[in-house]
Design a protein around this motif. Structure first.
Motif, PDB file in Angstrom:
ATOM      1  N   ARG A   1       0.715  -1.180  -0.165  1.00 31.44           N
ATOM      2  CA  ARG A   1      -0.039   0.276  -0.182  1.00 31.44           C
ATOM      3  C   ARG A   1       0.587   1.500   0.245  1.00 31.44           C
ATOM      4  O   ARG A   1       0.766   2.149  -0.494  1.00 31.44           O
ATOM      5  N   LEU A   2       2.008   1.423   0.877  1.00 29.83           N
ATOM      6  CA  LEU A   2       3.262   2.497   0.895  1.00 29.83           C
ATOM      7  C   LEU A   2       3.482   2.315  -0.706  1.00 29.83           C
ATOM      8  O   LEU A   2       4.156   3.465  -0.851  1.00 29.83           O
ATOM      9  N   SER A   3       3.739   1.473  -1.280  1.00 25.87           N
ATOM     10  CA  SER A   3       4.697   1.075  -2.732  1.00 25.87           C
ATOM     11  C   SER A   3       3.649   2.230  -3.708  1.00 25.87           C
ATOM     12  O   SER A   3       4.097   2.822  -3.838  1.00 25.87           O
ATOM     13  N   ALA A   4       2.141   1.465  -3.161  1.00 28.48           N
ATOM     14  CA  ALA A   4       0.953   2.651  -4.213  1.00 28.48           C
ATOM     15  C   ALA A   4       1.343   4.084  -3.926  1.00 28.48           C
ATOM     16  O   ALA A   4       1.362   4.686  -5.030  1.00 28.48           O
ATOM     17  N   GLU A   5       1.330   4.296  -2.841  1.00 29.65           N
ATOM     18  CA  GLU A   5       1.150   5.194  -2.471  1.00 29.65           C
ATOM     19  C   GLU A   5       2.470   6.700  -3.143  1.00 29.65           C
ATOM     20  O   GLU A   5       1.749   7.549  -3.218  1.00 29.65           O
ATOM     21  N   LEU A   6       3.787   5.383  -2.352  1.00 28.81           N
ATOM     22  CA  LEU A   6       4.417   6.880  -2.931  1.00 28.81           C
ATOM     23  C   LEU A   6       4.631   6.308  -4.313  1.00 28.81           C
ATOM     24  O   LEU A   6       4.793   7.737  -5.261  1.00 28.81           O
TER      25      LEU A   6
ATOM     26  N   LYS B   1       2.897   9.620  -5.265  1.00 30.90           N
ATOM     27  CA  LYS B   1       2.860  10.688  -4.974  1.00 30.90           C
ATOM     28  C   LYS B   1       4.394  11.517  -6.087  1.00 30.90           C
ATOM     29  O   LYS B   1       3.934  12.176  -6.439  1.00 30.90           O
ATOM     30  N   HIS B   2       5.012  10.334  -6.642  1.00 28.87           N
ATOM     31  CA  HIS B   2       6.415  10.485  -7.476  1.00 28.87           C
ATOM     32  C   HIS B   2       5.152  10.845  -9.364  1.00 28.87           C
ATOM     33  O   HIS B   2       6.022  12.033  -9.524  1.00 28.87           O
ATOM     34  N   ALA B   3       4.210   9.880  -9.159  1.00 24.73           N
ATOM     35  CA  ALA B   3       3.970  10.029 -10.361  1.00 24.73           C
ATOM     36  C   ALA B   3       3.026  11.563 -10.755  1.00 24.73           C
ATOM     37  O   ALA B   3       3.649  12.655 -11.432  1.00 24.73           O
ATOM     38  N   GLU B   4       2.091  11.888  -8.993  1.00 29.79           N
ATOM     39  CA  GLU B   4       2.064  14.001  -9.502  1.00 29.79           C
ATOM     40  C   GLU B   4       3.128  14.642  -9.228  1.00 29.79           C
ATOM     41  O   GLU B   4       3.220  15.322  -9.680  1.00 29.79           O
ATOM     42  N   ASP B   5       4.239  14.565  -8.366  1.00 32.89           N
ATOM     43  CA  ASP B   5       5.720  15.156  -8.852  1.00 32.89           C
ATOM     44  C   ASP B   5       5.786  15.304  -9.884  1.00 32.89           C
ATOM     45  O   ASP B   5       6.495  16.335 -10.249  1.00 32.89           O
ATOM     46  N   ALA B   6       6.162  14.390 -10.915  1.00 34.58           N
ATOM     47  CA  ALA B   6       6.755  14.518 -12.103  1.00 34.58           C
ATOM     48  C   ALA B   6       5.942  15.815 -13.497  1.00 34.58           C
ATOM     49  O   ALA B   6       6.263  16.231 -13.911  1.00 34.58           O
ATOM     50  N   ALA B   7       4.481  15.183 -12.967  1.00 34.48           N
ATOM     51  CA  ALA B   7       3.705  15.867 -12.967  1.00 34.48           C
ATOM     52  C   ALA B   7       3.201  17.537 -13.555  1.00 34.48           C
ATOM     53  O   ALA B   7       3.423  18.451 -14.213  1.00 34.48           O
TER      54      ALA B   7
END
Length: 116
Positions: A15-20, A23-29
């Motif tokens: 679950r934490l890996s999926a959340e991370l 977050k990484h996808a949002e940061d890249a966008a």
């Protein structure tokens, strides 16, 4: 009991890996949006710089021509000629700004080319 605990930990890790990953996808966008807005701001700044250089050159030519006409009494000729010279200077400044014409040589540039 240890199996339940390990299963629980594994589930939490997934679950934490999926959340991370989210977050990484949002940061890249967000980084991509920031880069696009930075390019837009640079383009707007360049456009304002070029237009202000052109307008100021034409305005200075017109004012100098009007002053020459007022002092010398040459009616519209001073304003016409200096307005056209201001227009030409404005075009030259615009072309230099966008890199279509070589930049104006300074005193140091001339001495370097002659080897003195």
């Amino acid at each position: 009991m240890t199996d339940d605990r390990e299963d629980s930990l594994e589930e939490r890790r997934k679950r934490l890996s999926a959340e991370l990953a989210g977050k990484h996808a949002e940061d890249a966008a967000e980084a991509k949006r920031d880069a696009q807005s930075e390019e837009s701001r640079k383009g707007m700044a360049l456009g304002l710089k070029i237009s202000s250089e052109f307008i100021s050159a034409v305005a200075v030519g017109a004012l100098l021509g009007y002053g020459l006409d007022y002092v010398a009494g040459t009616s519209p000729w001073g304003m016409i000629i200096l307005l056209l010279l201001g227009f030409c200077a404005g075009i030259l400044n615009v072309l230099r700004s966008v890199g279509m014409v070589a930049p104006q040589a300074t005193f140091n540039d001339r001495s370097d080319k002659t080897g003195k």
